[in-house]
Design a protein around this motif. Sequence first.
Motif, PDB file in Angstrom:
ATOM      1  N   VAL A 254       0.921  -1.340  -0.032  1.00 52.80           N
ATOM      2  CA  VAL A 254       0.044   0.208  -0.189  1.00 52.80           C
ATOM      3  C   VAL A 254       0.971   1.319  -0.062  1.00 52.80           C
ATOM      4  N   TYR A 255       1.898   1.123   0.797  1.00 49.36           N
ATOM      5  CA  TYR A 255       2.766   2.456   1.071  1.00 49.36           C
ATOM      6  C   TYR A 255       3.441   2.582  -0.386  1.00 49.36           C
ATOM      7  N   ASP A 256       4.128   1.537  -1.039  1.00 50.18           N
ATOM      8  CA  ASP A 256       4.572   1.854  -2.355  1.00 50.18           C
ATOM      9  C   ASP A 256       3.749   2.377  -3.497  1.00 50.18           C
ATOM     10  N   VAL A 257       2.522   1.786  -3.358  1.00 48.92           N
ATOM     11  CA  VAL A 257       1.663   2.266  -4.454  1.00 48.92           C
ATOM     12  C   VAL A 257       1.216   3.709  -4.153  1.00 48.92           C
ATOM     13  N   MET A 258       1.145   4.191  -3.042  1.00 49.09           N
ATOM     14  CA  MET A 258       0.863   5.554  -2.740  1.00 49.09           C
ATOM     15  C   MET A 258       1.789   6.382  -3.209  1.00 49.09           C
ATOM     16  N   GLU A 259       3.060   6.082  -2.845  1.00 46.32           N
ATOM     17  CA  GLU A 259       4.405   6.934  -3.084  1.00 46.32           C
ATOM     18  C   GLU A 259       4.430   6.723  -4.573  1.00 46.32           C
ATOM     19  N   ARG A 260       4.185   5.868  -5.354  1.00 45.60           N
ATOM     20  CA  ARG A 260       4.634   5.767  -6.833  1.00 45.60           C
ATOM     21  C   ARG A 260       3.296   6.938  -7.426  1.00 45.60           C
ATOM     22  N   GLU A 261       2.330   6.762  -6.798  1.00 42.10           N
ATOM     23  CA  GLU A 261       1.157   7.729  -7.254  1.00 42.10           C
ATOM     24  C   GLU A 261       1.441   9.023  -7.101  1.00 42.10           C
ATOM     25  N   LYS A 262       2.076   9.330  -6.092  1.00 43.52           N
ATOM     26  CA  LYS A 262       2.338  10.674  -5.316  1.00 43.52           C
ATOM     27  C   LYS A 262       3.469  11.325  -6.469  1.00 43.52           C
ATOM     28  N   ASP A 263       4.134  10.550  -6.879  1.00 44.42           N
ATOM     29  CA  ASP A 263       5.283  11.044  -7.943  1.00 44.42           C
ATOM     30  C   ASP A 263       4.688  11.186  -9.320  1.00 44.42           C
ATOM     31  N   VAL A 264       3.569  10.863  -9.759  1.00 43.33           N
ATOM     32  CA  VAL A 264       2.937  10.786 -11.086  1.00 43.33           C
ATOM     33  C   VAL A 264       2.432  12.291 -11.325  1.00 43.33           C
TER      34      VAL A 264
END
Length: 102
Positions: A92-102
């Motif tokens: 969950v953390y990794d997906v949220m971090e990736r989406e934050k960078d988009v």
Amino acid sequence: MRNEERINEIISELKEMFISRLMLPYEVSEINEDVLIFELEDLESDEIETLGLDSVDVLEIMAGINGLYKIKIDPESQKEAYKTIRTLAEAVYDVMEREKDV
């Protein structure tokens, strides 16, 4: 680098979600985030501690994650994420971090 404090918050949120959505008879503090979420078909259930959930529960878990975080973690492509509550929180953390960078 992962923010362990945020991952621990997600672990607590996931435990609460598991209890409420899956009607588990536990308190948050009673759930070990490192035990397996699902029963393993190959092993005797006494050999390894699990939460005892099955594949039907995946849909509730996915809906709960979507409701809490507005993201999707696909159990087919991300099987390892669904191993323990900790691995799920990290995903969950990794997906949220990736989406934050988009």
